[in-house]
Write an enzyme that holds these catalytic residues in place. Structure first.
Site, short mmCIF file in Angstrom:
data_model
loop_
_atom_site.label_atom_id
_atom_site.label_comp_id
_atom_site.label_asym_id
_atom_site.label_seq_id
_atom_site.Cartn_x
_atom_site.Cartn_y
_atom_site.Cartn_z
N GLU A 275 -4.77 2.45 -4.18
CA GLU A 275 -3.28 2.33 -4.21
C GLU A 275 -2.48 1.34 -3.53
O GLU A 275 -1.44 1.18 -3.29
CB GLU A 275 -2.79 3.63 -3.22
N ASP B 29 0.83 -1.25 -0.04
CA ASP B 29 -0.01 0.07 0.06
C ASP B 29 0.86 1.41 0.06
O ASP B 29 1.86 1.30 0.94
CB ASP B 29 -0.89 -0.14 1.18
#
Length: 999
Positions: free
Chosen positions: A919, A876
């Site tokens: 993301e 992430d």
């Protein structure tokens, strides 16, 4: 000193536990001898196990075998492992009218479940799986809602009793009509049908009868007494429970009741407030009260046994209240309580008889006379157990305080008719007609074991002074062998005697006093497996059974000539191999019976088969002491332990072959179009009808999970399962009770059949399989109709070309072949482009979630086939939202693109990189251990940290946090990804810029 005490305590071969439900006491309403009622172990279920609420008002079992429970928060369906809860709902087709449910009743012909709540009557229809609310209106047209009891008779009529009236729905008709009653505002607590001709109704004003044909009422029994429960037993007795006067029993003569007898608390009944009455499969009548239950083992005799949930009578509280009783089709007894959930007893499982002579007593040893009389050493003295199991004693030392907790071994001297008593106080004797234990010798010497040698002398194994030989006439020690604490002594002949000790096994020649010692030798696999010996007995002239502490049973084979003795560990059963042996007995059927610290084992040395019996079958949960065994002349085997005397006939110990019903309980499907969660397409089966369905999967369904359960309620943890998917893999795969589910991913189109089977609680496999058909439909271009259409088009094309271009047949044939090849290539390219469109992320041009799911599914299949491990990294971008907020989403997209490009350059050729969402990125690392995967993740982190990301002519720093997991530690892909995700968020919480786990 402390070591010896610790070993001595361990050698007792027992663990603290409780076989019985609580306090057990016997009474007789007619003054006869108390009944002996042996209660098996109770399996308890409460909110900690998933029950929605602790108060259980009623219990029912549907036609499939599921248990339904009425509570203060709705109803629960139970399959032995999982509770499925149904409470009130705004959509009445999906829930109940009220959370407080008093009554449940199954309608056998339809399978419908009738539910009585304080806010009305509901029914769960088996045919369409929906709830339906039923209105009850009295003669004045007013709604009557507070339901107390429901009865479905053999004619399929449904009777409902409320706090005000009685209602009837006749068989085949819809809707309920009120039945006029002789007394207004009678609360109806219970209803039974008598010979399908009339009802007996327990009301707040006694027992009333209602003639179904004539519609006439009659007062029968106990006017102005609140009757709470009613039952007619198999002997024809009517039992009536009341709200304050105990239970009444009456004889039935036609429609009349005679010789009414009252049994109340003054007579020993557990309480005067009776909540329910039920006759069980074994014929016993149970009376549930607010203080436990009273059990009448024989309905013809008013002799009963009380049970209570409290550990002591003084501790009896409202939590002891048993509200309802239920007897399942398989003979299980279920009872619901006011504050402790519900319990399950299996009376069929009690194979061993446990003679608990005195509550809280401890039993250490047993000795047998030639006439089968048994002598028991206990915490408080010596007891004599006659052949009819009547008890004499206890015999104690003259100073009573000396005997407490000090008794050990016993041996009966048939020649002199004396009982020799070994204790921590020394050696004692009980002579004929003696009332006390006489001090004989070795005052204050702790003696653990005792036996009579071939020449009549006593051999005494002490705790601290070795092995002693005592002359029975002079009471003098004539020989002392220096050795550790002696746990058991086995005399064979005048020149052979064995002594088991806490530090090895000793062979003694009493004539020459020659001593040989056998101990564990690390470099000799034929030596003793463990030095603490608890048992030795003779198998034949050259071999012996040797029991150890915590290392099971071995066979000692004496060498012939100069050959060394050989110790061989017996039986591969893991629990037996790790048990402490108390005693070993040969029966006349060729079996060994082995008593241990928690179990009794039945073993066949020829076949190696081992059967284990525990407290569920009547075995002492705290086990049995060393050498504490006797075999009666009729073959009855006796073992003694803390909880009492266990005795049995080996021929009577047969494991039941009854099988629990096996049901599919849930089907869940993961669809590739929406892969965020598993869709419960079929969900949990709440239907009361047949739960077997046909599962149809579309081409977009990529994961199928099916759960199942054998409906065993007394010992569900004992069940084992096996499954196979015919058409995929015909080999059986085995599961334990904790893993009752199978998962398949990306099945090829076609028809399959999932077959599941299970054992019963005793390990016997059920030959009756449960099957579920599964159909995986192909994509449209692989359907038969598509193939037919394509074929027709091709034929028409060929036909047209043939008709119009006959003169150029050869040339056109070549062209046609080229066209077909081109079309095929175009179709392949189109399919490939379609595949890329569905598996690539359009922004970053790496795999999307579906593409990754396809790849990891194949890798998981490879792992299942060849055990090739793989790891997963879930990544992430830290503070990505800040980039979007400060620089705009276009800038964020540029960061994502560059981030993906960098990771793509870092991955190996066979690694799979995908955008997991937002993301988040995920990396599949085939054939990679967890440690290597963590190093790779740290490499990614270092490279990203050093890279400059240009956003709007501004250089920003990008960091990542990652979680790493390896499939080796998890049973499914989802669990592995879930672990990586948890580690990722743990890294976030630790400040980001982390890779977890850390090396």
């Amino acid at each position: 000193m402390h070591l010896i005490l610790l070993i001595t305590k361990s050698l007792r071969c027992c663990l603290l536990g409780m076989v019985f439900f609580g306090i057990i006491s016997s009474f007789s309403a007619e003054g006869s001898e108390p009944a002996k009622f042996h209660l098996p172990t109770i399996k308890k279920y409460s909110v900690i196990d998933g029950l929605s609420q602790t108060t259980v008002y009623d219990i029912a079992q549907d036609n499939n075998g599921y248990i339904w429970l009425a509570t203060q928060s709705g109803i629960d369906k139970f399959d032995g492992y999982t509770f499925t809860h149904f409470g009130p709902s705004r959509d009445l087709q999906k829930g109940l009218s009220s959370s407080l449910v008093h009554s449940l009743e199954i309608q056998p012909n339809t399978g419908d479940l009738w539910i009585g709540t304080i806010n009305g009557l509901d029914v769960l229809r088996a045919s369409d799986k929906i709830f339906e609310s039923i209105e009850l209106r009295n003669h004045q047209g007013e709604l009557d809602k507070d339901i107390r009891t429901i009865l479905v008779d053999q004619q399929d009529n449904v009777f409902v009793g409320t706090v005000k009236a009685l209602y009837l729905q006749k068989s085949g008709q819809a809707g309920f009509v009120p039945i006029s009653m002789p007394h207004q505002s009678n609360t109806i607590h219970d209803i039974i049908s008598q010979k399908n001709q009339r009802l007996l109704v327990a009301t707040s004003n006694g027992i009333l009868s209602y003639d179904i044909q004539t519609g006439l009422w009659r007062d029968e029994l106990l006017p102005r007494i609140e009757a709470t429960a009613i039952k007619i037993d198999s002997a024809g007795y009517l039992w009536v429970g009341t709200a304050g006067q105990g239970v009444f029993r009456a004889e039935t003569r036609g429609n009349s009741f005679l010789n009414v007898t009252n049994i109340a608390a003054k007579d020993g009944l557990s309480d005067n407030v009776v909540n329910d009455i039920e006759q069980m499969a074994d014929g016993s009548v149970w009376v549930a009260t607010t203080n436990g239950a009273s059990i009448f083992s024989d309905p013809n005799e008013l002799i009963f046994t009380n049970i209570s949930t409290s550990s002591s009578p003084q501790n009896s509280t409202i939590s002891d209240a048993i509200i309802t009783l239920f007897n399942t089709a398989s003979g299980l007894i279920l009872f619901g309580t006011s504050a402790q959930g519900f319990g399950v007893l299996d009376t069929n499982s009690t194979m061993f008889t446990n003679l608990g002579l005195e509550q809280g007593q401890f039993y250490y040893f047993v000795a047998k006379q030639a006439d089968d009389t048994l002598w028991l050493s206990t915490k408080s003295g010596v007891l004599k157990l006659n052949t009819d199991y009547s008890v004499e004693g206890p015999w104690k030392y003259e100073k009573d305080s000396q005997s407490a907790t000090k008794m050990r071994s016993l041996v009966f001297d048939e020649k002199n008719q004396n009982l020799w008593v070994a204790s921590k106080l020394g050696l004692g004797k009980i002579a004929p007609e003696s009332k006390v234990i006489e001090d004989v010798a070795l005052r204050d010497t702790a003696i653990y074991s005792i036996t009579i040698g071939p020449n009549g002398n006593l051999w005494l194994g002490s705790e601290f002074q070795g092995l002693l030989v005592l002359d029975v006439d002079t009471h003098k020690i004539i020989q002392n062998y220096d050795m550790p604490m002696v746990t058991y002594i086995l005399p064979i002949s005048t020149d052979e005697l064995w002594a088991a000790t806490i530090d090895g096994l000793f062979l003694i020649n009493p004539e020459t006093n020659e001593v040989s010692k056998f101990v564990n030798q690390a470099d000799n696999q034929d030596s003793l497996v463990h030095n603490v010996i608890t048992w030795i007995s003779k198998r034949d002239e050259t071999s012996f059974y040797v029991g150890t502490l915590g290392h099971g049973l071995s066979l000692l084979e004496l060498g012939v000539g100069n050959a060394e003795p050989k110790f061989t560990r017996l039986f591969s059963n893991e629990r037996l191999s790790n048990s402490s042996i108390g005693s070993v007995v040969n029966d006349n059927l060729g079996y060994l019976w082995i008593a241990t610290e928690k179990y009794i084992f039945r073993a066949n040395i020829e076949s190696g088969n081992v059967d284990m019996f525990d407290e569920n079958e009547g075995v002492n949960s705290t086990g049995y002491y060393i050498g504490a065994t006797a075999t009666k002349d009729d073959g009855t085997i006796v073992f003694v332990g803390d909880e009492g005397v266990t005795y049995f006939q080996p021929k009577d110990i047969k494991k039941p072959d009854t099988m629990p019903a096996l049901q599919f309980t849930s089907v869940s499907i993961l669809n590739g179009r929406d892969s965020h969660s598993i869709e419960e397409k079929y969900g949990q089966f709440i239907s009361l009808a047949d739960s077997v369905i046909k599962v149809v999967l579309s081409p977009d369904d990529i994961l199928l999970k099916i759960e199942f359960a054998a409906l065993e309620f007394a010992s569900p943890q004992s069940i084992e399962y096996a499954y196979r998917l015919i058409g995929f893999d015909d080999r059986w795969q085995y599961l334990d009770s904790k893993n009752r589910a199978v998962t398949y991913t990306n099945l090829d189109s076609g028809s399959y059949i999932l077959e599941v089977k299970s054992t019963n609680r005793y390990g016997l496999w059920n030959d009756k399989l449960q099957r579920m058909p599964i159909l995986v439909t192909p994509p449209w271009w692989q359907t038969i109709w598509a193939i037919i259409v394509f074929g027709i088009i091709a034929l028409l094309t060929v036909f047209t070309v043939f008709r119009w271009r006959t003169y150029a047949l050869h040339k056109r044939s070549v062209m046609l072949y080229q066209n077909v090849q081109e079309k095929t290539l175009e179709l392949q390219l189109a399919n490939e482009q379609l595949r890329l469109l569905t598996t690539l992320d359009p922004l970053t041009q790496v795999y999307n979630r579906r593409g990754f799911t396809d790849a990891v599914g194949k890798e998981f299949s490879k792992y299942k086939r060849s055990n090739e491990l793989f790891s997963i990294i879930l990544i992430d971008i830290d503070f990505f939202k800040r980039i979007n907020d400060e620089h705009g989403h276009e800038a964020g997209d540029q960061v994502l693109i560059k981030f993906a490009n960098i990771l793509s350059q870092c991955t190996r050729d066979y690694d799979i990189l995908a955008r997991w969402g937002g993301e988040e990125f995920i990396v599949l690392l085939p054939n990679t251990q967890l440690k290597d995967a963590i190093n790779i993740a740290n490499k990614y982190r270092d490279i990203i940290r050093k890279e400059k990301f240009m956003v709007a002519n501004t250089s920003i720093r990008v960091l990542l946090t990652a979680g790493v997991a390896n499939i080796q530690d998890y049973a499914s892909i989802d669990e592995c990804i879930k672990r990586a995700d948890n580690l990722l968020y743990e890294g976030k919480n630790l400040g980001r810029d982390q890779v977890l786990p850390m090396l």
